[in-house]
Design a protein around this motif. Sequence first.
Motif, mmCIF file in Angstrom:
data_model
loop_
_atom_site.group_PDB
_atom_site.id
_atom_site.type_symbol
_atom_site.label_atom_id
_atom_site.label_comp_id
_atom_site.label_asym_id
_atom_site.label_seq_id
_atom_site.Cartn_x
_atom_site.Cartn_y
_atom_site.Cartn_z
ATOM 1 N N VAL A 122 0.848 -1.190 0.000
ATOM 2 C CA VAL A 122 0.000 0.000 0.000
ATOM 3 C C VAL A 122 0.884 1.240 0.000
ATOM 4 O O VAL A 122 1.864 1.322 0.750
ATOM 5 C CB VAL A 122 -0.948 -0.002 1.212
ATOM 6 N N VAL A 160 -8.057 -0.376 -1.984
ATOM 7 C CA VAL A 160 -8.077 -1.800 -1.645
ATOM 8 C C VAL A 160 -9.430 -2.364 -2.065
ATOM 9 O O VAL A 160 -10.486 -1.847 -1.665
ATOM 10 C CB VAL A 160 -7.827 -2.018 -0.147
ATOM 11 N N TYR A 214 -8.069 -0.537 6.730
ATOM 12 C CA TYR A 214 -8.555 -0.265 5.377
ATOM 13 C C TYR A 214 -10.077 -0.200 5.444
ATOM 14 O O TYR A 214 -10.791 -1.172 5.164
ATOM 15 C CB TYR A 214 -8.089 -1.350 4.409
#
Length: 727
Positions: A674, A680, A703
């Motif tokens: 990331v 995501v 996330y």
Amino acid sequence: MSDVRSTAGDLDVDLGKLFASLARNWLRILVVALVVAALAFMFASMAERHYRAETRLLIETRESIFTRPAPADSDRPILDEEGVASQVEVIGSTDILKKVASQLDLAKLPEFDPSAEMSTISRFLVMTGLKADPSEIPAEERVLKAFREKLNVYRVDRSRVIVIEFSSTDPKLAAAVPNAMADTYLAASREAKLASNLDATDWLEPEIADLDKRVKDAEARVADFRSQSDLLIGQNNAVLATQQLAELSSELSRVRAGRASSEATAESMRKVLQQGGSIDALPEVLSSPLIQRLRERQVQLKADIADLSTTLLGNHPRIRALNSQLADLDVQIRREAQNVLRSVETQAKTAQLRETQITAELNRLKAESARAGEQEVELRALEREAAAQRQLLETYMTRYREAASRQDRNYLPPDARVFSRAVVPSEPYFPKMVPIVGAAFVASLLLMAVGTLLRELFSGRAMRPAPGARFEPVVQVAMPLAAQTAQDDDMADMMSEPGTGGSGTETEPTVEVVPLSLVAPAGKVPVQTLGEIGVEHAAEKLIASGASRAIFVSPEGDEAAATAVLVARAVADSGLRVLLMDLTASGAASKPMLDSSRYPGITNLLTAQAQFTDVIHTDYYSECHIMPVGTADPARAMRAADRLPIILESLARAYDIVVVECGPSDADDIRRLVGEATEVLLSLLEPEDEVVAAAENLRAGGYHDVILVTPIGSDLPTRPVPGRSVA
């Protein structure tokens, strides 16, 4: 999930309608263009005619090898680019302009006096103070100003040609002015040369007189010094003492060599005589005439004894007498050798005495030569001074005679010549009727066409909705068909409440209930939904958010990896540069794109077995690029997993979006992947418990904006795109 799009992005320009406006308004455009062309023709016909003529000069040296002075090679005019440019400035100088204006009496022409014939508009501008009054400027300055405005003097590129160009309403004047300027420039150049030549003669004349006196004085000093000194000159202009010194040095060397030779000869003869050796080996003894005669007598006696010995015994009186004579001859030969030795010794002593005398004389001449050398140095200096003064005098006299002769004959050609004189022009250069009317017609056509297109564009008549455009926010909720009927009543009640878009003043998102049968294939309706979106919607969301990385997690295994492939292809079809990196263990994402797992990929890059150009390939079915798993040892590649962030950073700079398929991973596994502007996404085939658990794990790992994407309703292509090949 919601999707909000702006109106500007939902509109396209309809080129057909836009350019159809030109066909509808062609008559008006043509009429306006013809009117403008007619006005241009009218103004061009009424405009005053202007004529232009030119005279060409060639800058070159007019001197020939027969008339050029001898030292003139270093005084030739500089004919390089700067020199020619300087002559351009000279031609356009104020002095030449004044002479030409006076010669042609330009001040009396209205063309050169703006105050003579002023138009009504010009007089009004002068009265209101918006324009300066030309009468306040002196007449000469007004003429020069108008002269410069009509004159153009320039140099032709890469040549020594100067063009004098002049324009006027009178064709005869247009030709007369450049010719007069060329003649005036040539006359001014000749006068400048005459003035320079006169200055040279005026300067050389007193200099020659002064040099003549200095030459006489220098030569007198040389004669006086030579008479007062004892410098007697011998052969080859050498001082007598120096010449005698050289001769005595040669004589001394010869005497020393003779003495040494005599002493050596005497010593060798002395040793031979003392030791009783044979004197036949001594050259000096053998060269004595007396010894030679005695030797001849000795040989004769030996021959007689030999003849008598054949008939007589050794005690015979005659033989004994011959032997006695032979013994006397030996004594005489040795005595004569002693005399030769004494003669050689006498020669050695004589040579030694001569050497002593020459040495003494040589020492005396050395002192005298040193004194003569000092005097000779001073004499040479006086002679050099006299020679230099004489040479300078001769040079000045030569130049003076050349300058005086050229001045008397008035032969000083300027370094330029006219090779093309101006002729009276027969056609004006302004106005050009056809170019002016044609340019006005074409320009008016273009301006009217552009104005018509802009008006049509700004009016909105040439706009059309873009394909797939939405003009209000829409929230799609996928739900089972069994629950759709129960939800309809509640949805209707909610829409009728104030503030929900039914009767309120504020606009709220419209909730559209989409049956799950439209999202999923028939016969495969999931029991529940988790708010997932389709592939196209996911691609649009990645593009709109400006994401540079898209991390896909597929908890359901290799089948769910197709979601990343579909999203990557959808983004690539929009025109962005997309790369899909396959980090699954089985290569599930790269197999449908390359139809093989034998290509080098990320494992080869991590193990330093390949470079970027070796591991990036092209999808068979789209414009997307793919970096497969590779053929290197996975365990060895995992030891270099720390390089993954660097590799992703490099790829993010080269591509618009980098899609990474991680397979069944959790939040800790994808943390190193990331970076900035990363989305995501969770691949979903069926909303099962493992998908829910994976989503909760990602949200718990930080996330919170996980996007659930389902490939249901999208198909993988079965045929390669024509012309597609592996990169």
